[in-house]
Design a protein around this motif. Structure first.
Motif, PDB file in Angstrom:
ATOM      1  N   ARG A  81      41.184 -21.839 -27.108  1.00 29.88           N
ATOM      2  CA  ARG A  81      41.542 -23.104 -26.466  1.00 29.88           C
ATOM      3  C   ARG A  81      43.032 -23.158 -26.147  1.00 29.88           C
ATOM      4  N   THR A  82      43.856 -22.720 -27.083  1.00 28.81           N
ATOM      5  CA  THR A  82      45.311 -22.758 -26.896  1.00 28.81           C
ATOM      6  C   THR A  82      45.739 -21.859 -25.747  1.00 28.81           C
ATOM      7  N   ARG A  85      44.396 -23.244 -22.336  1.00 29.73           N
ATOM      8  CA  ARG A  85      45.132 -24.454 -21.957  1.00 29.73           C
ATOM      9  C   ARG A  85      46.525 -24.090 -21.449  1.00 29.73           C
ATOM     10  N   THR A  86      47.189 -23.188 -22.162  1.00 27.51           N
ATOM     11  CA  THR A  86      48.538 -22.783 -21.781  1.00 27.51           C
ATOM     12  C   THR A  86      48.540 -22.036 -20.458  1.00 27.51           C
ATOM     13  N   GLU A  88      46.440 -22.452 -18.021  1.00 27.19           N
ATOM     14  CA  GLU A  88      46.247 -23.457 -16.979  1.00 27.19           C
ATOM     15  C   GLU A  88      47.545 -24.224 -16.712  1.00 27.19           C
ATOM     16  N   GLU A  89      48.250 -24.604 -17.770  1.00 30.36           N
ATOM     17  CA  GLU A  89      49.517 -25.313 -17.599  1.00 30.36           C
ATOM     18  C   GLU A  89      50.543 -24.443 -16.884  1.00 30.36           C
TER      19      GLU A  89
END
Length: 113
Positions: A81-82, A85-86, A88-89
């Motif tokens: 997940r981390t 998410r990163t 994508e950011e």
């Protein structure tokens, strides 16, 4: 960056003629008390070379640790997940690490001088 579950590392070449390596954002589990921080590397990360697309790294180590039950299922889920998410950011700021750090409220120059 304990609140994000990430550790940022840069590798500096020993010679000024050597190629520099990309910065790496590694997924970590952070446990802290009022005096100490302890991090556990979750064996998955992102290489952010600058000027090009970030890429997921150490996926083979991660897969082996999950298959061998060395990495707990909760930690494996957190790492996935981390990192995603990163990624994508980072894609929202054209994979520019400095812009992403600024967006996170980190204003120091990277890599440090």
């Amino acid at each position: 960056m304990p609140e994000l579950g990430l550790r940022l590392t840069t590798y500096r070449p020993r010679s000024r003629h050597a190629r520099s390596s990309p910065s790496v954002l590694s997924a970590v589990r952070v446990e802290r008390d009022h005096r100490h921080w302890q991090t556990t590397d979750l064996l998955l990360g992102l290489a952010v070379p600058g000027g090009t697309t970030a890429r997921i790294v150490r996926s083979e180590d991660f897969a082996a640790a999950v298959a061998g039950r060395v990495l707990r299922p909760g930690d494996a889920d957190q790492a996935l997940r981390t990192v995603h998410r990163t990624l994508e950011e980072l894609s929202n700021v054209n994979h520019n690490l400095t812009s992403w750090l600024t967006w996170q409220g980190i204003y120091d120059a990277w890599p440090p001088l």
